[in-house]
Design an enzyme around this catalytic site. Structure first.
Site, mmCIF file in Angstrom:
data_model
loop_
_atom_site.group_PDB
_atom_site.id
_atom_site.type_symbol
_atom_site.label_atom_id
_atom_site.label_comp_id
_atom_site.label_asym_id
_atom_site.label_seq_id
_atom_site.Cartn_x
_atom_site.Cartn_y
_atom_site.Cartn_z
ATOM 1 N N LYS A 195 0.846 -1.193 0.000
ATOM 2 C CA LYS A 195 0.000 0.000 0.000
ATOM 3 C C LYS A 195 0.885 1.248 0.000
ATOM 4 O O LYS A 195 1.636 1.478 0.940
ATOM 5 C CB LYS A 195 -0.902 0.051 1.240
ATOM 6 C CG LYS A 195 -1.878 1.226 1.154
ATOM 7 C CD LYS A 195 -2.562 1.531 2.462
ATOM 8 C CE LYS A 195 -1.838 2.550 3.286
ATOM 9 N NZ LYS A 195 -1.781 3.904 2.726
ATOM 10 N N GLY A 246 7.373 4.538 8.133
ATOM 11 C CA GLY A 246 6.488 5.667 8.402
ATOM 12 C C GLY A 246 6.748 6.231 9.788
ATOM 13 O O GLY A 246 7.875 6.171 10.295
ATOM 14 N N SER A 247 5.702 6.747 10.410
ATOM 15 C CA SER A 247 5.877 7.438 11.684
ATOM 16 C C SER A 247 6.069 6.450 12.834
ATOM 17 O O SER A 247 5.579 5.323 12.787
ATOM 18 C CB SER A 247 4.659 8.317 11.956
ATOM 19 O OG SER A 247 3.519 7.504 12.098
ATOM 20 N N THR A 248 6.748 6.916 13.856
ATOM 21 C CA THR A 248 6.986 6.084 15.037
ATOM 22 C C THR A 248 5.659 5.726 15.696
ATOM 23 O O THR A 248 5.474 4.592 16.166
ATOM 24 C CB THR A 248 7.907 6.847 16.016
ATOM 25 O OG1 THR A 248 9.154 7.041 15.346
ATOM 26 C CG2 THR A 248 8.149 6.072 17.297
ATOM 27 N N GLU A 249 4.727 6.670 15.679
ATOM 28 C CA GLU A 249 3.429 6.441 16.320
ATOM 29 C C GLU A 249 2.696 5.239 15.688
ATOM 30 O O GLU A 249 2.263 4.315 16.383
ATOM 31 C CB GLU A 249 2.616 7.709 16.134
ATOM 32 C CG GLU A 249 1.358 7.779 16.926
ATOM 33 C CD GLU A 249 0.503 8.941 16.423
ATOM 34 O OE1 GLU A 249 1.019 9.793 15.673
ATOM 35 O OE2 GLU A 249 -0.692 8.945 16.763
ATOM 36 N N GLY A 251 4.041 2.980 13.731
ATOM 37 C CA GLY A 251 4.913 1.809 13.895
ATOM 38 C C GLY A 251 4.665 1.116 15.224
ATOM 39 O O GLY A 251 4.567 -0.116 15.302
ATOM 40 N N GLU A 268 10.751 0.764 9.952
ATOM 41 C CA GLU A 268 11.715 1.828 9.664
ATOM 42 C C GLU A 268 10.980 3.131 9.954
ATOM 43 O O GLU A 268 10.095 3.518 9.197
ATOM 44 C CB GLU A 268 12.176 1.722 8.209
ATOM 45 C CG GLU A 268 13.502 2.382 7.975
ATOM 46 C CD GLU A 268 13.341 3.818 7.538
ATOM 47 O OE1 GLU A 268 13.274 4.688 8.442
ATOM 48 O OE2 GLU A 268 13.272 4.068 6.328
ATOM 49 N N CYS A 302 13.615 10.575 6.570
ATOM 50 C CA CYS A 302 13.690 10.045 7.940
ATOM 51 C C CYS A 302 15.098 10.172 8.506
ATOM 52 O O CYS A 302 15.271 10.330 9.703
ATOM 53 C CB CYS A 302 13.218 8.600 7.971
ATOM 54 S SG CYS A 302 13.930 7.613 6.665
ATOM 55 N N GLU A 399 10.744 15.108 15.493
ATOM 56 C CA GLU A 399 10.978 15.040 14.056
ATOM 57 C C GLU A 399 10.049 16.054 13.368
ATOM 58 O O GLU A 399 8.828 15.952 13.481
ATOM 59 C CB GLU A 399 10.678 13.627 13.555
ATOM 60 C CG GLU A 399 10.974 13.464 12.090
ATOM 61 C CD GLU A 399 10.763 12.044 11.591
ATOM 62 O OE1 GLU A 399 9.715 11.449 11.903
ATOM 63 O OE2 GLU A 399 11.645 11.528 10.884
HETATM 64 P P1 NDP Z 1 2.185 7.486 8.758
HETATM 65 O O1 NDP Z 1 3.024 6.655 9.649
HETATM 66 O O2 NDP Z 1 0.779 7.725 9.131
HETATM 67 O O3 NDP Z 1 2.158 6.860 7.285
HETATM 68 C C1 NDP Z 1 2.984 5.832 6.789
HETATM 69 C C2 NDP Z 1 2.148 4.783 6.058
HETATM 70 O O4 NDP Z 1 1.347 4.065 6.989
HETATM 71 C C3 NDP Z 1 1.169 5.375 5.056
HETATM 72 O O5 NDP Z 1 1.013 4.502 3.965
HETATM 73 C C4 NDP Z 1 -0.096 5.454 5.884
HETATM 74 O O6 NDP Z 1 -1.246 5.569 5.143
HETATM 75 C C5 NDP Z 1 -0.022 4.143 6.638
HETATM 76 N N1 NDP Z 1 -0.840 4.087 7.862
HETATM 77 C C6 NDP Z 1 -1.398 5.106 8.563
HETATM 78 N N2 NDP Z 1 -2.066 4.631 9.638
HETATM 79 C C7 NDP Z 1 -1.919 3.284 9.615
HETATM 80 C C8 NDP Z 1 -2.358 2.225 10.469
HETATM 81 N N3 NDP Z 1 -3.071 2.463 11.558
HETATM 82 N N4 NDP Z 1 -2.020 0.967 10.157
HETATM 83 C C9 NDP Z 1 -1.278 0.704 9.068
HETATM 84 N N5 NDP Z 1 -0.838 1.652 8.224
HETATM 85 C C10 NDP Z 1 -1.139 2.932 8.495
HETATM 86 O O7 NDP Z 1 2.923 8.842 8.516
HETATM 87 P P2 NDP Z 1 2.251 10.239 8.087
HETATM 88 O O8 NDP Z 1 2.135 10.232 6.631
HETATM 89 O O9 NDP Z 1 1.010 10.507 8.864
HETATM 90 O O10 NDP Z 1 3.343 11.263 8.571
HETATM 91 C C11 NDP Z 1 3.368 11.672 9.928
HETATM 92 C C12 NDP Z 1 4.787 11.861 10.403
HETATM 93 O O11 NDP Z 1 5.484 10.632 10.317
HETATM 94 C C13 NDP Z 1 5.623 12.803 9.547
HETATM 95 O O12 NDP Z 1 5.420 14.114 9.905
HETATM 96 C C14 NDP Z 1 6.995 12.318 9.845
HETATM 97 O O13 NDP Z 1 7.467 12.901 11.038
HETATM 98 C C15 NDP Z 1 6.836 10.837 10.029
HETATM 99 N N6 NDP Z 1 7.169 10.069 8.817
HETATM 100 C C16 NDP Z 1 8.312 9.340 8.807
HETATM 101 C C17 NDP Z 1 8.662 8.654 7.670
HETATM 102 C C18 NDP Z 1 9.893 7.856 7.591
HETATM 103 O O14 NDP Z 1 10.393 7.620 6.495
HETATM 104 N N7 NDP Z 1 10.410 7.375 8.691
HETATM 105 C C19 NDP Z 1 7.869 8.704 6.453
HETATM 106 C C20 NDP Z 1 6.631 9.441 6.593
HETATM 107 C C21 NDP Z 1 6.339 10.099 7.736
HETATM 108 P P3 NDP Z 1 -1.720 7.081 4.801
HETATM 109 O O15 NDP Z 1 -0.741 7.626 3.866
HETATM 110 O O16 NDP Z 1 -2.991 6.898 4.167
HETATM 111 O O17 NDP Z 1 -1.796 7.807 6.103
#
Ligand code: NDP
Length: 490
Positions: A195, A246-249, A251, A268, A302, A399
């Site tokens: 996804k 994606g985000s730590t939250e 994750g 990651e 990141c 971050e």
């Molecule tokens: P998210 O962690 O929400 O998004 C990463 C991926 O996870 C997206 O495909 C997202 O879908 C998906 N996702 C969201 N919620 C869930 C869930 N409950 N279960 C499974 N998958 C989910 O990051 P955000 O885009 O909201 O960004 C927020 C913050 O995260 C940024 O400001 C940044 O600080 C950090 N970030 C870090 C990254 C990294 O490379 N380490 C990359 C991106 C963000 P969707 O896009 O639809 O939300």
């Protein structure tokens, strides 16, 4: 005075060296009006859709599917079928052929992908063209090479694929993250359901065309689009492994959800990397590295060098040179080949950056932004640097994921290590010094997955990448990147 001298005195001397616009043409890429989910080699009509836009102009680009839990489960069942009925039993040398083919097609169609990546994500075309695309192809080439050598990569361990991998990726490097996830999974003999992020689905959808062109057996790669709900449905589904960036939250939430299920997991997550500059470094080179470390991809990285630690004796010099260099950064149209800093990926991300920058000012840090005209439409944020930052400020701890740098100082190497490690994250770090012995001394003490010396933000498919602490676990890239996609028979 001769005639020639008179003439040259009267000639207009340009006072300003402006760049002429150099936009890359959009003609090369054809965007469909509406996309479905790519399952079993076919496009499935989605039940629900949403509109994906260009963040630089807010122009709607296409209608894209918002996958329901049922649609996601269908994709997982298709991937399972493809895994059990063919793909996992295929000789590694055959799997390698498909991966090589995908790599070649990505190279051939790289301009098309680069334009679409910049259009949908907002990043400068020179980055998608010169970084994202070459690296994405390189990942497929690299893992194609391993596909028939798994026995040698892990001698005497009898590696086997784990099954169906659920892969969830973010919006900062959409195609590159797809390559990081899909290439090792396929090389190891798994099938995948991936996804892309809600805001940047288009290059993943164009990739489906590459999958077809490469004649990959149906069901080996399945792509579903949608927001976090679709991601959550993958996590809950009948998959054997989850790979998340994606985000730590989010994750952490995924880790809680998977605890006790036996599903494998790699995460990651975020970072707050220290870029450490010692007084004996090549200063101009370091300033370039600082700029690349934080303003590359608008700071949506990141492993961005978002905390600059400067040795106190050169603080003034570094800040002066940095501000001078920042004045030359060109902010604007991502499709213009001269652009250095493009658009912020979404309104939500822009608001997050604005909130943290306001917090930095409230807490007492001094802000500098070079004079630059930001476009009226779209999401934009000027390159920003904060000085007078204390360790406790939010801008030094959290971050920001935007083009915002916080500058702190140190006196001794030991103090630099302590400050660099004083964060919940541990993804990357940079060290600028002419002394090799100091680089080694520092690198040994840094709690960071990647430590760059006299450079920053360098990636190579052969090199493992991943974090410590709240930056996650598991490694992607290199031989290490195969391991999460394999199980070993006793
Ligand atoms: P998210 O962690 O929400 O998004 C990463 C991926 O996870 C997206 O495909 C997202 O879908 C998906 N996702 C969201 N919620 C869930 C869930 N409950 N279960 C499974 N998958 C989910 O990051 P955000 O885009 O909201 O960004 C927020 C913050 O995260 C940024 O400001 C940044 O600080 C950090 N970030 C870090 C990254 C990294 O490379 N380490 C990359 C991106 C963000 P969707 O896009 O639809 O939300």
């Amino acid at each position: 005075m001769t005639d020639l001298e008179k003439k040259s005195r009267q000639a207009l001397v340009p006072s300003d060296w402006d760049y002429a616009p150099a936009p890359e043409s959009r003609e090369i890429v054809r965007i469909e009006e509406r996309y479905g989910h790519f399952v079993g080699g076919e496009w499935l009509q989605p039940r629900e859709t949403y509109t994906t836009i260009a963040p630089a102009s807010e122009e709607p680009l296409a209608e894209v599917g918002q996958a329901t839990a049922e649609e996601v489960q269908g994709a997982i069942a298709t991937a399972r079928d493809a895994f059990e009925n063919g793909w996992s039993a295929l000789p590694g040398s055959e799997r390698a052929k498909y991966l090589f083919r995908i790599a070649r097609i990505l190279q051939e169609r790289s301009r098309e992908f680069a334009v679409l990546e910049s259009l949908n994500g907002g990043k400068p075309i020179k980055e998608s063209r010169d970084v994202d695309l070459p690296l994405a192809a390189a990942h497929f080439f690299y893992y194609a090479g391993w596909a028939d050598k798994l026995e040698y990569a892990f001698p005497n361990r009898r590696p086997r694929p784990v099954g169906v991998a659920g892969q969830i990726i973010p919006w900062n490097f959409p195609l590159l993250m797809l390559a990081w996830k899909i290439a090792p999974a396929l090389a190891a003999g798994n099938t995948v359901v991936l996804k892309p992020a809600e805001t940047t689905p288009l290059t993943a959808l164009l990739f489906c065309d590459v999958v077809r062109q490469a004649e990959l057996p149906p069901g080996v790669v399945n792509i579903v689009t949608g927001d976090g709900r679709a991601g959550a449905a993958i996590v809950e589904g009948d998959v054997d492994k989850i790979a998340f960036t994606g985000s730590t939250e989010v994750g952490k939430a995924i880790q809680r959800e998977l605890a006790g299920t036996g599903k494998r997991l790699t995460l990651e997550l975020g970072g707050k990397a220290a870029n450490i500059v010692f007084d004996d470094c090549a200063l101009d080179q370091a300033v370039e590295g600082i700029v690349n470390g934080i303003y590359f991809n608008q700071g949506h990285v990141c492993c961005a060098g978002s905390r600059l630690l400067v040795q106190e004796s050169i603080h003034e010099d570094v800040v002066k040179k940095l501000k001078r260099r920042m004045k030359t950064l060109r902010v604007g149209d991502p499709l213009d080949k001269n652009t250095d800093v493009g658009a912020i990926n979404s309104r939500a991300q822009l608001e997050k950056i604005q909130e943290l920058v306001a917090a930095g000012e409230d807490e007492g840090a001094e802000i500098y932004q070079p004079p630059c005209r930001l476009p009226e439409k779209g999401y934009w944020f000027a390159p920003t640097v904060f000085t007078n930052v204390a360790q406790s400020y939010r801008i030094a701890q959290e971050e920001i994921f935007g083009p915002v740098l916080s500058v702190l100082t140190f006196r001794t190497p030991a103090e630099a290590v302590e400050k660099a490690n004083n964060t919940p994250y541990g993804l990357s770090a940079g060290i600028w010094t002419e002394k090799g012995s100091r680089i080694l001394w520092m690198a040994e003490r840094m709690r960071a997955g990647v430590v760059w010396a006299n450079t920053f933000n360098r990636f190579d498919p052969a090199s493992p990448f991943g974090g410590y602490k709240e930056s996650g676990f598991g490694r992607e890239g290199g031989r290490h990147g195969l391991e999460p996609y394999l199980e070993f028979q006793p």
